[in-house]
Design a protein around this motif. Sequence first.
Motif, PDB file in Angstrom:
ATOM      1  N   LEU A  66       1.537-106.739  59.939  1.00 57.24           N
ATOM      2  CA  LEU A  66       1.504-105.611  59.015  1.00 57.24           C
ATOM      3  C   LEU A  66       0.129-105.467  58.377  1.00 57.24           C
ATOM      4  N   THR A  67      -0.334-106.530  57.733  1.00 57.21           N
ATOM      5  CA  THR A  67      -1.628-106.486  57.050  1.00 57.21           C
ATOM      6  C   THR A  67      -2.113-107.902  56.840  1.00 57.21           C
ATOM      7  N   SER A  71      -3.481-115.740  53.858  1.00 57.92           N
ATOM      8  CA  SER A  71      -2.829-117.051  53.931  1.00 57.92           C
ATOM      9  C   SER A  71      -1.731-116.979  54.984  1.00 57.92           C
ATOM     10  N   VAL A  72      -0.471-117.030  54.550  1.00 62.18           N
ATOM     11  CA  VAL A  72       0.644-116.941  55.497  1.00 62.18           C
ATOM     12  C   VAL A  72       0.810-115.482  55.908  1.00 62.18           C
ATOM     13  N   PRO A  73       0.707-115.152  57.193  1.00 63.56           N
ATOM     14  CA  PRO A  73       0.783-113.742  57.611  1.00 63.56           C
ATOM     15  C   PRO A  73       2.200-113.183  57.487  1.00 63.56           C
ATOM     16  N   ILE A  74       2.280-111.881  57.324  1.00 65.24           N
ATOM     17  CA  ILE A  74       3.553-111.155  57.294  1.00 65.24           C
ATOM     18  C   ILE A  74       3.565-110.208  58.483  1.00 65.24           C
ATOM     19  N   ASP A  75       4.582-110.330  59.320  1.00 66.77           N
ATOM     20  CA  ASP A  75       4.664-109.554  60.557  1.00 66.77           C
ATOM     21  C   ASP A  75       5.871-108.624  60.531  1.00 66.77           C
TER      22      ASP A  75
END
Length: 657
Positions: A66-67, A71-75
């Motif tokens: 998404l963006t 740190s921890v990615p958000i998909d």
Amino acid sequence: MTTTTLAALVPLLPFLGSAAGLLLGRTAPGFVRPLAVLPTLAAAVVAVLVAVRQGGGKTIEAATQLTPTGSVPIDLALHIDGFAALVAILVGLVATCVQIYSTGYLRDDPRYPSYAALVSLFTSAMLLVVYSGDLMVLLVGWEIMGICSYFLVGHYWETPEARAASLKAFLVTKLGDVPFLIGLFALAADAGTFRIDGILGAVAGDGLDHPTLIALLLLAGVAGKSAQFPLHTWLPDAMAGPTPVSALIHAATMVAAGIYFVARLLPVFASSAAALTVLAVMAAVTMVGSALAALAQDDIKRVLAYSTIGQLGYMAGALAVGDRGAAVFHLLSHGAFKALLFLAAGAVIHAAGTNSLSAMSRMSGLTRRIPDAYWTMTVALLALAAIPPFAGFFSKEAVLVAAEHTALGDRTVAPAGAGWTVLVAGLLTALLTAAYAARLWLLAFRGRGAEAPDHGRQPLAMTTVLWVLAIPSLGFGLSATYLDDWFDGHALTPTVTTAVLGTGIALAGAAVTYAVWRALATKALARTPLVATVAHPDAEAGQVEAEALHLPHPVEDPADPGRVLLGPLHRHAATGFHLDALYTAVFVRPVLAAASLVRFLDREVVDTYVSGAGTGTRWLGWLVRRAQTGNVQTYLSALLAGSVVLALAAVLVAAGA
């Protein structure tokens, strides 16, 4: 079209229908009903296509970031396994039935456009939870459902009950969502990702540093969303909303989300024996307590609400013994017959003409007036009571079999104590479930309360939906032997021991309830003809019986077996064992007292200083204003007096020096 594209359309279609319904609700009211039904129906059809392509085989996964988060990615990810494919079909089917049913049930409601749009948004949010492969995206659907439930439960906002119920549902579920959110962050911090496949991989590699803490935090949110003890008290009060909303919440959305979440992340919970034990105890208390409360309720919708809490307890019990296949199987089966029960109850209330006549002790003459609701509700109650060959028998037996295997040590995913806890509580709940199901049927369709005026034939949209839902309520359980691939390859067929024991207990509970009702009804009937004979000594026997029904008699049916079966426990069970009163004493009153203290300090202390500063300034201004007379002689006199005072002061200072 690829499977991932089809899957993306499933939550998107109801969302677009919701947006279009809100935009066109006032300007083009003729499009409201098609926009409510068709997108949801299309989503259900597409969900079936996705399930056919998935076939219970390899998990379908797709993701795009998404963006950047730093740190921890958000998909934006899809994670579709057999469980997700089947649950999406359930959500689409029940939501479509609710939308069609609502076109008749709320046909004269001026707020129907906003209601239909919110139902579509509710459906879209649940489908997002079902298909999401990223926990942050799942959380979006999770929270949207919370706000939709707030608005839908409070649909009749003119009544204080609806306003209080919507606020209570929102606050209680949010109480669980706070630790749930913390648990999600802790889980992502340990696993290094919000992606479900990454988290499951980390669990398999012993990558979680705090499994017990994470599991318990997540269980708090599950308890709130899926109405498990001790955060279940919002669900019975939520019956103040429209009955189709109750069907949607209880059968396919909201409360199912918590169970589905645990099923999807079961390895996280299974990595902590303490968490599974807590879940087993929570499920056992929920099952037995809610079944006792259901046996004491008079409102037909509150009986069904407590029934939902108990059946969710069965699902939580299956998860506590490490069998997510049994849990999801019961979720699917329960979704069909519980939607049917609520919609049939809506037909009963519709026939009475008002929601205030949903008290079972006041019902009479409904069998001949609403035969469709009578027969379909009978099917659903048999499924609820787990009588073979109805759907509830097979799914409930799957839970009991899983608990039995764990208790005997055949499965080591969960502690044996958790297995025994779920098994004993499940069997006791089966007895109580059959008892309150029989009581509901007897009071609603064989009762002798005050007959409500006949409001005419039920709309076709309502009766058709009842028969559609009766099909899976009757036959879905028979498909258990063909769905092994969809449920991790585990067999869901009953064993002889649990089948005989569970069915025998259920039949015993129904038989005892009927015997008590029969005895009470006979006593009540023996008194009624005596009054009629005195009033009409020359009447025929048939006329006496017919006229007795219209003689002044208690509005409530005296033949309530629940009071006899529960005895002194009845008054406690009728109030949900005073949990609301306990929460009021422990939490609400201290908070109100603290708020009163803060208000007192603010008004009497802080405001006093602020007011004092203003008062002092005002008085000083008054004095200055009094000195400004405009008289030159007064000014000169004051100047002379001041000069004299200063001169005297100077002389005194000099003399002292």
